[in-house]
Design a protein around this motif. Structure first.
Motif, PDB file in Angstrom:
ATOM      1  N   ASN A  20       0.880  -1.278   0.031  1.00  0.00           N
ATOM      2  CA  ASN A  20       0.200   0.146  -0.162  1.00  0.00           C
ATOM      3  C   ASN A  20       0.709   1.256  -0.107  1.00  0.00           C
ATOM      4  O   ASN A  20       0.787   1.990   0.900  1.00  0.00           O
ATOM      5  CB  ASN A  20      -0.947   0.059   1.157  1.00  0.00           C
ATOM      6  N   GLU A  21       1.713   1.218  -1.033  1.00  0.00           N
ATOM      7  CA  GLU A  21       2.643   2.663  -0.962  1.00  0.00           C
ATOM      8  C   GLU A  21       2.013   3.569  -2.528  1.00  0.00           C
ATOM      9  O   GLU A  21       2.960   4.046  -3.103  1.00  0.00           O
ATOM     10  CB  GLU A  21       4.029   1.912  -1.377  1.00  0.00           C
ATOM     11  N   ALA A  22       0.733   3.626  -2.464  1.00  0.00           N
ATOM     12  CA  ALA A  22       0.572   4.299  -3.946  1.00  0.00           C
ATOM     13  C   ALA A  22       0.732   5.876  -3.679  1.00  0.00           C
ATOM     14  O   ALA A  22       1.015   6.173  -4.958  1.00  0.00           O
ATOM     15  CB  ALA A  22      -1.284   4.227  -3.646  1.00  0.00           C
ATOM     16  N   GLU A  23       0.996   6.273  -2.437  1.00  0.00           N
ATOM     17  CA  GLU A  23       1.287   7.707  -2.308  1.00  0.00           C
ATOM     18  C   GLU A  23       2.713   8.006  -3.070  1.00  0.00           C
ATOM     19  O   GLU A  23       2.935   9.194  -3.360  1.00  0.00           O
ATOM     20  CB  GLU A  23       1.172   8.287  -1.051  1.00  0.00           C
ATOM     21  N   THR A  24       3.725   7.268  -2.788  1.00  0.00           N
ATOM     22  CA  THR A  24       4.861   7.485  -3.168  1.00  0.00           C
ATOM     23  C   THR A  24       5.668   6.471  -3.909  1.00  0.00           C
ATOM     24  O   THR A  24       6.664   6.879  -4.506  1.00  0.00           O
ATOM     25  CB  THR A  24       5.601   7.081  -1.750  1.00  0.00           C
ATOM     26  N   LEU A  25       4.968   5.638  -4.468  1.00  0.00           N
ATOM     27  CA  LEU A  25       5.694   4.426  -5.370  1.00  0.00           C
ATOM     28  C   LEU A  25       5.974   5.278  -6.635  1.00  0.00           C
ATOM     29  O   LEU A  25       7.338   4.898  -7.245  1.00  0.00           O
ATOM     30  CB  LEU A  25       4.640   3.264  -5.476  1.00  0.00           C
ATOM     31  N   ALA A  26       5.144   5.798  -7.396  1.00  0.00           N
ATOM     32  CA  ALA A  26       5.421   6.530  -8.552  1.00  0.00           C
ATOM     33  C   ALA A  26       6.666   7.329  -8.512  1.00  0.00           C
ATOM     34  O   ALA A  26       7.603   7.198  -9.465  1.00  0.00           O
ATOM     35  CB  ALA A  26       4.356   7.278  -8.968  1.00  0.00           C
ATOM     36  N   SER A  27       6.925   8.103  -7.337  1.00  0.00           N
ATOM     37  CA  SER A  27       8.096   8.900  -7.111  1.00  0.00           C
ATOM     38  C   SER A  27       9.365   8.165  -6.942  1.00  0.00           C
ATOM     39  O   SER A  27      10.466   8.321  -7.789  1.00  0.00           O
ATOM     40  CB  SER A  27       7.798   9.795  -6.161  1.00  0.00           C
ATOM     41  N   CYS A  28       9.357   7.045  -6.343  1.00  0.00           N
ATOM     42  CA  CYS A  28      10.369   6.142  -6.221  1.00  0.00           C
ATOM     43  C   CYS A  28      10.922   5.626  -7.556  1.00  0.00           C
ATOM     44  O   CYS A  28      12.060   5.471  -7.966  1.00  0.00           O
ATOM     45  CB  CYS A  28      10.229   5.192  -5.184  1.00  0.00           C
ATOM     46  N   ILE A  29      10.074   5.185  -8.353  1.00  0.00           N
ATOM     47  CA  ILE A  29      10.142   4.379  -9.740  1.00  0.00           C
ATOM     48  C   ILE A  29      10.850   5.390 -10.440  1.00  0.00           C
ATOM     49  O   ILE A  29      11.731   4.874 -11.220  1.00  0.00           O
ATOM     50  CB  ILE A  29       8.930   3.808 -10.161  1.00  0.00           C
ATOM     51  N   ASP A  95      13.402   1.025   0.376  1.00  0.00           N
ATOM     52  CA  ASP A  95      11.781   1.254   0.741  1.00  0.00           C
ATOM     53  C   ASP A  95      11.034   2.062  -0.237  1.00  0.00           C
ATOM     54  O   ASP A  95      11.693   3.001  -0.709  1.00  0.00           O
ATOM     55  CB  ASP A  95      11.703   1.896   2.169  1.00  0.00           C
ATOM     56  N   ALA A  96      10.025   1.647  -0.408  1.00  0.00           N
ATOM     57  CA  ALA A  96       9.129   2.733  -1.411  1.00  0.00           C
ATOM     58  C   ALA A  96       8.112   3.597  -0.714  1.00  0.00           C
ATOM     59  O   ALA A  96       7.092   4.183  -1.503  1.00  0.00           O
ATOM     60  CB  ALA A  96       8.030   1.733  -2.240  1.00  0.00           C
ATOM     61  N   ASP A  97       8.578   4.032   0.331  1.00  0.00           N
ATOM     62  CA  ASP A  97       8.238   5.328   0.967  1.00  0.00           C
ATOM     63  C   ASP A  97       8.688   6.663   0.612  1.00  0.00           C
ATOM     64  O   ASP A  97       8.505   7.698   1.413  1.00  0.00           O
ATOM     65  CB  ASP A  97       8.049   5.081   2.608  1.00  0.00           C
ATOM     66  N   ASP A  98       9.607   6.661  -0.162  1.00  0.00           N
ATOM     67  CA  ASP A  98      10.193   7.859  -0.706  1.00  0.00           C
ATOM     68  C   ASP A  98      11.225   8.474   0.386  1.00  0.00           C
ATOM     69  O   ASP A  98      11.736   9.864   0.468  1.00  0.00           O
ATOM     70  CB  ASP A  98       9.400   9.020  -1.175  1.00  0.00           C
ATOM     71  N   SER A  99      11.561   7.811   1.290  1.00  0.00           N
ATOM     72  CA  SER A  99      12.826   8.133   2.428  1.00  0.00           C
ATOM     73  C   SER A  99      14.181   7.996   2.064  1.00  0.00           C
ATOM     74  O   SER A  99      14.849   8.680   2.419  1.00  0.00           O
ATOM     75  CB  SER A  99      12.417   7.317   3.546  1.00  0.00           C
ATOM     76  N   TYR A 100      14.188   7.078   0.746  1.00  0.00           N
ATOM     77  CA  TYR A 100      15.616   7.180   0.251  1.00  0.00           C
ATOM     78  C   TYR A 100      15.593   7.552  -1.050  1.00  0.00           C
ATOM     79  O   TYR A 100      14.538   7.377  -1.957  1.00  0.00           O
ATOM     80  CB  TYR A 100      15.915   5.365   0.198  1.00  0.00           C
ATOM     81  N   ASP A 101      16.790   8.261  -1.536  1.00  0.00           N
ATOM     82  CA  ASP A 101      16.497   8.870  -2.916  1.00  0.00           C
ATOM     83  C   ASP A 101      17.226   7.951  -3.783  1.00  0.00           C
ATOM     84  O   ASP A 101      18.322   7.564  -4.369  1.00  0.00           O
ATOM     85  CB  ASP A 101      17.505  10.146  -2.646  1.00  0.00           C
ATOM     86  N   PHE A 102      16.474   7.292  -4.540  1.00  0.00           N
ATOM     87  CA  PHE A 102      16.771   6.314  -5.639  1.00  0.00           C
ATOM     88  C   PHE A 102      17.501   6.916  -6.711  1.00  0.00           C
ATOM     89  O   PHE A 102      17.927   6.315  -7.627  1.00  0.00           O
ATOM     90  CB  PHE A 102      15.352   5.488  -6.194  1.00  0.00           C
TER      91      PHE A 102
END
Length: 392
Positions: A20-29, A95-102
């Protein structure tokens, strides 16, 4: 499926566990894909979905990620599902919560290309932006658990629980990681250290969680699971050292108090302390035997790597030698009991001076208990050898 037989079709797989990471997943990808394109790295993005109900799977696919459905619940389960399905020679997980800068993974891929097996991010060296980590985790949980990990396993890692890390896929699969929860982070570092993998650490920045909901992490529950794992993988610190301390304390007090009471300032140590010292000695012997048996079992089953010095030492202590020592200890205990009965006989089986008699009976009972423990432990150790003997 034999995971170690998967064909590598690219250099790097970026694996993101997802629930359930809909809020941040797109940004991480988006950031991960940008990194691959800018650095001309042949790679893929793998989203290991752990049963999302908010449409995370569709978001991942629409942004070009490969979605792997992992039915077994847990952070570790999701990651292992993604790692097994990955096609890359190298894997970077985060993690897919946007706490790490991919978008900034250059340090990881550089260290991996230089030959590292595991590259850990260090949030404390790179920087923790205000609000990114709760004070409980920043000043207590992570420093304490990482310190315990370094002490127990002599690991070079200062941030055991950093979720952004890179590794060689085959090296990590060979560790046969089992944990399904958050303690997966500790298991990877511990087993990599014990198996002599080449480990490096690079500074990274931790950003605040981009989600509006509460994180999946539960501080006290997951902290205990990490600590429990560290203890269970270190028979030395869980059993051996506490046992040796109890044996030393028990022996010292026994030798000190057997001749008679001892006064220290206004404090008098007498028969009651002698009784407690007996308890400490018995518990200490039991705990040390647990240490030996636990490590032997862990090595036999592959939970811990082979320890040549330990195996050599244990091989010298044969079942027969242990039985002789245990029986000799029991015999000394029986001798003291017979001596005590003789002293009672001298009084016509009348009233005895309790302190004097207890200084005979307490060591006697201690020797009986210790001797019996040694005998049953030696037989149990022999049972653990049966599998190896059958295979050889």
């Amino acid at each position: 499926m034999k995971t170690n037989q998967a064909t590598h079709s690219c250099e790097l797989s970026i694996v993101m566990p997802c629930l359930n990471e809909a809020e941040t997943l797109a940004s991480c990808i988006h950031k991960a894909r940008g990194f691959l394109e800018r650095n001309q790295v042949e790679g893929e993005i793998v989203v290991a979905d752990n049963g999302s109900t908010d449409g995370s799977q569709d978001i991942a696919r629409s942004h070009g990620a490969r979605v792997i459905a992992v039915t077994e619940k847990g952070y570790g389960s999701a990651l292992m599902g993604g790692i097994r399905a990955a096609h890359g020679k190298f894997i970077i997980m985060g993690d897919a919560d946007d706490s790490y800068d991919f978008a900034k993974l250059e340090g990881f891929i550089s260290e991996l290309q230089k030959g590292a097996d595991l590259v850990m991010g260090n949030r404390f060296k790179g920087g923790i932006i205000d609000g990114a980590m709760p004070p409980l985790h920043k000043y207590l949980g992570n420093p304490v658990l990482s310190g315990i990990g370094r002490l127990f396993f002599r690991s070079p890692i200062n941030d055991f629980h950093c979720g952004l890390r890179g590794f060689r896929r085959e090296s990590i699969l060979a560790l046969d990681l089992h944990t399904s929860g958050m303690e997966f982070a500790s298991e990877m570092v511990v087993k990599a250290t014990l198996n002599g993998l080449r480990i490096t650490e690079i500074p990274i920045v931790l950003h605040p969680d981009g989600r509006s909901r509460a994180p999946h992490l539960r501080s006290w529950r997951d902290g205990w699971r990490h600590l429990r794992f560290l203890l269970m993988y270190s028979p030395r610190w869980l059993f051996l050292y506490p046992g040796l301390f109890l044996i030393g304390l028990g022996l010292m007090l026994q030798l000190l108090l057997l001749p008679g009471p001892v006064k220290i300032a206004r404090l008098t140590l007498d028969i009651h302390t002698l009784l407690l010292s007996s308890c400490a000695l018995i518990l200490g012997v039991q705990t040390v035997t647990f240490a030996v048996l636990a490590k032997k079992y862990a090595i036999n089953t592959g939970l811990l790597p082979h320890d040549h010095r330990f195996v050599q030492l244990i091989d010298k202590i044969t079942l027969e030698k242990a039985l002789v020592f245990g029986l000799a200890t029991i015999f000394m205990g029986v001798f003291l009991i017979i001596y005590g009965i003789y002293q009672w006989y001298q009084t016509g089986f009348g009233e005895l001076v309790s302190g004097y008699m207890m200084r005979i009976l307490i060591p006697a009972v201690t020797m009986l208990a210790v001797g019996f423990q040694i005998i049953i432990a030696s037989f149990f150790s022999g049972i653990l050898n049966l599998k190896n003997q059958k295979e050889s």
